[in-house]
Design a protein around this motif. Structure first.
Motif, short mmCIF file in Angstrom:
data_model
loop_
_atom_site.label_atom_id
_atom_site.label_comp_id
_atom_site.label_asym_id
_atom_site.label_seq_id
_atom_site.Cartn_x
_atom_site.Cartn_y
_atom_site.Cartn_z
N LYS A 39 7.70 7.92 -10.05
CA LYS A 39 8.32 8.61 -11.19
C LYS A 39 7.39 8.75 -12.39
O LYS A 39 7.45 9.75 -13.12
N PHE A 40 6.50 7.76 -12.59
CA PHE A 40 5.77 7.71 -13.87
C PHE A 40 4.27 7.95 -13.75
O PHE A 40 3.64 8.33 -14.74
N VAL A 41 3.66 7.70 -12.62
CA VAL A 41 2.21 7.72 -12.54
C VAL A 41 1.74 9.00 -11.84
O VAL A 41 2.06 9.22 -10.67
N PRO A 42 1.00 9.84 -12.53
CA PRO A 42 0.48 11.08 -11.92
C PRO A 42 -0.32 10.78 -10.65
O PRO A 42 -1.10 9.82 -10.60
N GLY A 43 -0.11 11.60 -9.64
CA GLY A 43 -0.78 11.41 -8.37
C GLY A 43 0.07 10.71 -7.33
O GLY A 43 -0.22 10.76 -6.13
N PHE A 44 1.16 10.06 -7.78
CA PHE A 44 2.03 9.32 -6.87
C PHE A 44 3.36 10.05 -6.61
O PHE A 44 4.25 9.49 -5.97
N GLU A 45 3.50 11.28 -7.10
CA GLU A 45 4.79 11.97 -7.00
C GLU A 45 5.27 12.09 -5.55
O GLU A 45 6.46 11.93 -5.27
N GLN A 46 4.36 12.37 -4.63
CA GLN A 46 4.72 12.54 -3.22
C GLN A 46 4.33 11.34 -2.36
O GLN A 46 4.40 11.40 -1.14
N ARG B 54 0.84 -1.20 0.00
CA ARG B 54 0.00 0.00 0.00
C ARG B 54 0.87 1.25 0.00
O ARG B 54 1.91 1.28 0.66
N MET B 55 0.42 2.25 -0.75
CA MET B 55 1.11 3.54 -0.82
C MET B 55 0.24 4.59 -0.14
O MET B 55 -0.98 4.62 -0.33
N ALA B 56 0.88 5.44 0.68
CA ALA B 56 0.19 6.53 1.36
C ALA B 56 0.55 7.87 0.71
O ALA B 56 1.49 7.97 -0.08
N ASN B 57 -0.23 8.89 1.06
CA ASN B 57 -0.01 10.25 0.56
C ASN B 57 -0.17 10.33 -0.96
O ASN B 57 0.53 11.09 -1.63
N VAL B 58 -1.10 9.54 -1.49
CA VAL B 58 -1.41 9.59 -2.92
C VAL B 58 -2.47 10.66 -3.16
O VAL B 58 -3.42 10.81 -2.38
N ASP B 59 -2.30 11.42 -4.22
CA ASP B 59 -3.34 12.34 -4.67
C ASP B 59 -4.39 11.50 -5.41
O ASP B 59 -4.23 11.21 -6.60
N ILE B 60 -5.43 11.09 -4.68
CA ILE B 60 -6.38 10.12 -5.22
C ILE B 60 -7.06 10.64 -6.48
O ILE B 60 -7.29 9.89 -7.43
N SER B 61 -7.37 11.91 -6.51
CA SER B 61 -8.09 12.47 -7.67
C SER B 61 -7.28 12.33 -8.95
O SER B 61 -7.84 12.22 -10.04
N ARG B 62 -5.96 12.31 -8.83
CA ARG B 62 -5.09 12.18 -10.00
C ARG B 62 -4.49 10.78 -10.14
O ARG B 62 -4.07 10.39 -11.23
N GLY B 63 -4.42 10.03 -9.04
CA GLY B 63 -3.69 8.77 -9.06
C GLY B 63 -4.50 7.54 -9.38
O GLY B 63 -3.95 6.49 -9.70
N ILE B 64 -5.84 7.66 -9.30
CA ILE B 64 -6.71 6.51 -9.50
C ILE B 64 -7.55 6.70 -10.75
O ILE B 64 -7.99 7.82 -11.07
N GLY B 65 -7.79 5.62 -11.47
CA GLY B 65 -8.67 5.66 -12.64
C GLY B 65 -7.95 5.78 -13.96
O GLY B 65 -8.60 5.98 -15.00
#
Length: 434
Positions: free
Chosen positions: A287-294, A197-208
């Motif tokens: 590095k590659f998936v938007p929403g996971f940068e931080q 599991r990854m925390a601190n994901v920007d869900i609106s950008r990282g999922i879907g």
């Protein structure tokens, strides 16, 4: 080969119960609860210090198989114990809203609350629990199982019972009792996954993100030297804010063969490789998936997530055509609209049922020639692709509850598992409403 002769010794019989359930995953929790609700003196033996199996220790983290499949709205198809557990998760705010998965939906749960619910259901129904205990052998009386040998901190002991439920997920009890089995198709079982599991994901950008886009990012990272053996990845929103469950790794042996979950050496290799892959995929996502940068790694499964190992030879086999043709059975104890989701060397083979479902017959839970032993969950008798659909959590709940109820009926009526009244069994488990 050198041989070490163990000194012969008498083993104390510490317990005598009506129903013994080995394994505390979704299948075992359901089976033990059902047997105890029927009034049976029931014992559940589990190797970890908590229940859940692949759902918690393996952190598969999702209940698959609850909903209908197809183009239209996805409604809850199965109820019974699967629905009961789902409701408990909802009441504790420990499960996500239904999330699209291809042409169906699933829900993601919070692992610790899953364990608490299992504890409560087992204790409220009167099940005795023995954690931190491993069943190492069986004691046979002719064709019947008489007891099991258990190893734990207390020592080596024998526990005897009238009826036995193999909910180990690997068919350990069945194998030790001499039940014939297969390992996938000619040893080719589905590949396991180390879930994290990854925390601190920007869900609106990282999922879907669309699957083709995710696969394109994986291929781009591979060209840059990332070790990413699996392209078809699942990123699922957790019920906890900013957290994503990552079902993305695929672990195999160095020679390309699948991991054999019945061998400690293979499991050890899988754990070592799996943890390395977790870090590789963490860096890829950042590095590659938007929403996971931080985002950052938050939790890793306690063990490699096993999809398939032993499949028993049962009195009825759930065939691939049963799934493809959405066949129904008058002896059904579970239904499923979950897709065939087979993880193998060519990637993931997917087949969705189009607004239909198939039934899992009771006789697929019955090993050959052992009258007081039943199994359920991912060890049930099924062809390779059929099992890739029937193995998921909701159906493990359902077949487990059927097995535990069958243990109650078998003991009550002093008959073999294959002689119980299946109509009465079906009326008790009430797993399905159309």
């Amino acid at each position: 080969m050198q041989i070490c002769h163990e000194q012969a010794r008498d083993i104390p019989v510490t317990l005598d119960v009506d129903v013994l359930v080995v394994g505390g995953g979704p299948t075992g929790v359901a089976a033990a609860t059902a047997a105890a609700r029927g009034g049976e003196k029931t014992l559940l033996i589990e190797k970890y210090g908590f229940c859940g199996g692949m759902a918690t220790a393996g952190m598969s983290g999702a209940i698959c198989g609850l909903f209908t499949s197809g183009k239209g709205p996805h409604e809850q198809l199965v109820h019974g114990f699967a629905g009961e557990f789902y409701q408990h998760l909802k009441h504790r705010n420990a499960v996500s809203e239904p999330f699209p998965f291809g042409e169906t939906k699933l829900v993601v749960h919070e692992p610790h609350t899953w364990k608490e619910i299992a504890d409560d259901l087992l204790q409220d129904s009167g099940v005795d629990i023995l954690f931190h205990s491993l069943v190492t052998d069986v004691v046979m009386d002719g064709e019947r199982v008489h007891g099991v040998i258990v190893e734990n901190k207390t020592g080596r002991q024998c526990i005897i019972a009238k009826r036995f439920v193999d909910a180990t997920g690997d068919g350990d009890l069945c194998a030790k009792a001499g039940v014939p089995y297969t390992l996938g198709r000619n040893g080719m079982v589905q590949y396991p996954t180390m879930v994290f599991r990854m925390a601190n994901v920007d869900i609106s950008r990282g999922i879907g993100h669309p699957v083709p886009q995710l696969e394109a990012w994986v291929e781009q990272a591979q060209r840059q030297g990332f070790n990413l053996p699996r392209k078809h990845i699942y990123l699922l929103p957790s019920p906890r804010p900013g957290e994503v469950m990552c079902n993305v790794t695929s672990v195999l042996r160095d020679d390309g063969r699948p991991i054999d979950a019945t061998k400690a050496e293979d499991l050890t290799l899988a754990e070592l490789k799996g943890r390395k892959l977790v870090r590789e995929y963490e860096h890829f996502l950042q590095k590659f998936v938007p929403g996971f940068e931080q985002a950052h790694l938050n939790d890793v499964a306690a063990q490699i997530g096993i999809r398939q190992s032993r499949t028993i030879h049962g009195q009825r086999c759930l065939s691939n055509e049963d799934v493809f043709q959405a066949r129904k059975s008058r002896r059904s104890v579970a239904s499923s609209a979950w897709c065939i989701e087979a993880h193998g060397p060519e990637g993931i083979f997917m087949f969705y049922l189009d607004n239909d479902y198939y039934d899992i017959p009771y006789d697929a839970l019955l090993p050959e020639n052992i009258p007081n032993l039943i199994t359920a969950g991912r060890t049930l008798c099924a062809e390779h692709e059929a099992l890739a659909s029937a193995r998921v959590t909701a159906q493990c709940f359902l077949t487990g509850y059927a097995a535990g109820t069958a243990a109650f009926l078998s003991h009550r009526d002093s008959c073999a598992f294959d002689e119980i009244d299946v109509d009465e069994l079906r009326s008790i488990i009430e797993y399905h409403t159309h």
